[in-house]
Design an enzyme around this catalytic site. Structure first.
Site, PDB file in Angstrom:
ATOM      1  N   GLU A  33       0.865  -1.177   0.000  1.00 52.58           N
ATOM      2  CA  GLU A  33       0.000   0.000   0.000  1.00 52.58           C
ATOM      3  C   GLU A  33       0.905   1.232   0.000  1.00 52.58           C
ATOM      4  OE1 GLU A  33      -3.616   2.184   2.489  1.00 52.58           O
ATOM      5  OE2 GLU A  33      -2.715   0.341   3.273  1.00 52.58           O
ATOM      6  N   ARG A  77       6.350 -13.136   9.295  1.00 51.91           N
ATOM      7  CA  ARG A  77       6.847 -11.786   9.048  1.00 51.91           C
ATOM      8  C   ARG A  77       8.191 -11.608   9.751  1.00 51.91           C
ATOM      9  NH1 ARG A  77       2.741  -7.602  11.397  1.00 51.91           N
ATOM     10  NH2 ARG A  77       4.400  -6.198  10.746  1.00 51.91           N
ATOM     11  N   LYS A 108       4.101   0.848  10.315  1.00 50.69           N
ATOM     12  CA  LYS A 108       4.142   2.051   9.467  1.00 50.69           C
ATOM     13  C   LYS A 108       3.574   3.257  10.201  1.00 50.69           C
ATOM     14  CE  LYS A 108       3.891   0.546   4.628  1.00 50.69           C
ATOM     15  NZ  LYS A 108       3.038   0.558   3.427  1.00 50.69           N
TER      16      LYS A 108
END
Length: 580
Positions: free
Chosen positions: A41, A283, A293
């Protein structure tokens, strides 16, 4: 027999995702095609966690002769900017990968909207006018069924009319949503009539004001994979519980695609015998690092760091500016591998990877970052000699360069001690050391200022101990580096350390972000000197400052002023600190 053994060993070395891919190829799934995608994104800069996904997505495509697309998941215009789109492309290229094509979720807005209309028509979606809070409350709990929305059985024509009016901008944000009609009693909470469209009136960075409704990630992601022909949709573990919903929407998309309705819906099949499959992997979590983020954006906005590319940030551009190499990051990712279990990796492993790479590739140079002057009192005042300095002992083909030697030198202040302990093997009165690649000198004393600080050290050299001469074989216990005062280039050196004081800052829920920061994460030294070989150094050039660490040239360097960032020390000093 031997060939079979080799094949078995190769199988054992594959990670579980590669094993899945090879099984799919062996079974002829998707007509033998391999296609992946990296779908960030564009709402921030990529961090080291994204590097793991990049290496997997592009690496799988490379290994099996497939292709990997870059697809921007731009379904929320309130957070997305062109700046992030550009930075993401730059980071992927820097890591050494190239996409087959660039796509955007917004490329499929019309197809997704048409699919949503089809779902309304087939009774699989409805317009809900409840608030987000009301919807959340009615969803129940993992052990208690949800409650049907009062709008769940709304007439199809009414939902179609409202959905059209939503997109025409007639309703305010939050006034209503489009929900998929699945199963409010499902044990999987994601199946309890998830929201698939919401109203957003912020202009989109690509489509402007064309759309006032935007698809949710769970609705857009799988369909975008299908439209593009993705065979292996690789995601991190938090999306594992979303996979049944991913498959459900793809099943509905295939079902609606096969229906023969003349309503403008795109009925063209992309591939025969095809459907994408989602697989999840762990992850990347690093000690002393924050991967959120949102938190990284907070650091930038509150000026707790100097931008997204601050060398203390875990962003890819931050690591690049600090002096990490693409190879070191790729090697680190290969080292830690891919599993189905989340954990936390010690930052020391990443630092080990960059040390290994820079040890093999970085040019060795002399730099003094905490200088004191050394005067060789019996060396001719007007004499300048040039000595050969090896560029990289790990790489004979790297050659040598010359370094100037004169009567006055800069040495590290730590390399002199007036009252030294017995095991001190550097400069102290009456003791000899070798000046690297030149002569042996004997310390004769020092000069202090009024504050009692040493400002000059004095020594005498033995001309018979010149490096390469027969007399030079005489051994002394200490060797120190130096830079000629006459030829030294002034420089600024920035010593970077861990940004956070705590090993896992994400666990510190009760503390403000600024309370977790390491107050010593940056130390700026302005009175430093480097050898003249560095006068033509360019931003991002890598060097080993002998006996100190690995450094690179910061892009702030300009107008003849050199600025160096410490990438990493020569040894793992943090490991020693933690061991105390």
């Amino acid at each position: 027999m031997a060939e079979n053994t080799i094949q078995e060993e190769n199988k054992k070395s594959l990670n579980f995702i590669e094993q899945i891919v090879e099984k799919d190829l062996a079974e002829g799934l998707n007509d033998g095609r391999i296609q992946t995608r990296f779908p960030p994104e564009p709402n921030g800069y990529l961090h080291i966690g994204h590097a793991k996904a990049i290496c997997l997505d592009f690496g799988i495509a490379q290994r099996y002769g497939g292709l990997c697309n870059l697809r921007f998941d731009d379904t929320n215009p309130t957070k997305e900017e062109i700046e992030y789109v550009d930075s993401i492309q730059e980071d992927i290229k820097w890591l050494g990968f190239q996409w087959a094509g660039i796509y955007y979720a917004s490329d499929y807005f019309q197809q997704l909207f048409d699919f949503a209309v089809r779902l309304i028509k087939s009774g699989n979606a409805y317009i809900d006018e409840q608030t987000a809070e009301q919807i959340a409350k009615q969803k129940g709990t993992p052990t208690q069924s949800g409650i049907d929305s009062p709008f769940r059985n709304r007439p199809v024509e009414e939902s179609l009319h409202l959905f059209k009016k939503m997109n025409e901008g007639e309703f305010e944000e939050g006034a209503m949503t489009l929900r998929a009609k699945i199963d409010m009693a499902s044990p999987n909470m994601h199946f309890r009539d998830p929201i698939i469209y919401r109203i957003i009136k912020t202009p989109h960075h690509r489509t402007g004001t064309k759309w006032n409704v935007y698809p949710m990630y769970d609705f857009a992601h799988g369909q975008s994979d299908y439209f593009e022909g993705v065979t292996h949709s690789l995601c991190t573990l938090e999306f594992e519980v979303h996979r049944p919903l991913y498959d459900h929407f793809i099943d509905l998309l295939i079902e609606e695609t096969n229906k023969n309705y003349d309503d403008g819906f795109d009925k063209n099949k992309i591939y025969e015998n095809y459907r994408p499959h989602q697989t999840e992997f762990n992850r990347l979590n690093l000690t002393y690092t924050m991967m959120s983020k949102r938190k990284l954006l907070q650091l930038v906005k509150e000026n707790l760091v100097n931008g997204w590319d601050d060398p203390r940030m875990p962003t890819i551009c931050g690591f690049r500016r600090r002096g990490f190499t693409p190879a070191s990051i790729r090697n680190f990712i290969n080292m830690i591998g891919y599993t189905k279990y989340d954990g936390i990796i010690d930052m020391a492993q990443l630092e080990y990877a960059v040390r290994e790479d820079l040890n093999a590739t970085a040019k060795r140079v002399a730099a003094v970052i905490n200088p004191v002057k050394l005067v060789i009192t019996n060396y001719p005042e007007d004499l300048v000699e040039k000595f050969e300095s090896v560029n990289n002992p790990e790489d004979p083909s790297a050659g040598t360069h010359q370094i100037a030697f004169s009567r006055e030198l800069y040495i590290e202040a730590d390399d002199f001690m007036e009252d030294a302990p017995k095991q001190y093997f550097r400069l102290t009165a009456g003791q000899e050391v070798r000046l690297r690649c030149s002569y042996i000198v004997k310390c004769t004393g020092c000069k202090k200022n009024d504050a009692g600080e040493v400002i000059e050290v004095y020594a005498e050299y033995d001309p018979e101990t010149k490096s390469g001469m027969p007399g030079s074989s005489r051994k002394v216990k200490g060797t120190i580096h130096w830079v000629s005062v006459q030829h030294a280039i002034p420089a600024e050196v920035r010593l970077y350390d861990r940004l956070f004081m705590v090993e896992n800052p994400s666990d510190e829920k009760d503390k403000e972000l600024h309370e977790l920061l390491n107050p010593n994460s940056l130390k700026v030294l302005t009175n430093c000197y480097v050898e003249e070989e560095l006068k033509e150094a360019k931003p991002y050039d890598h060097f080993q400052f002998q006996r100190i660490g690995y450094f690179n040239v910061d892009p702030d360097s300009k107008n003849g002023k050199l600025i160096f960032n410490r990438t990493v020390s020569l040894k793992d000093t943090w490991g020693k600190i933690k061991g105390k």
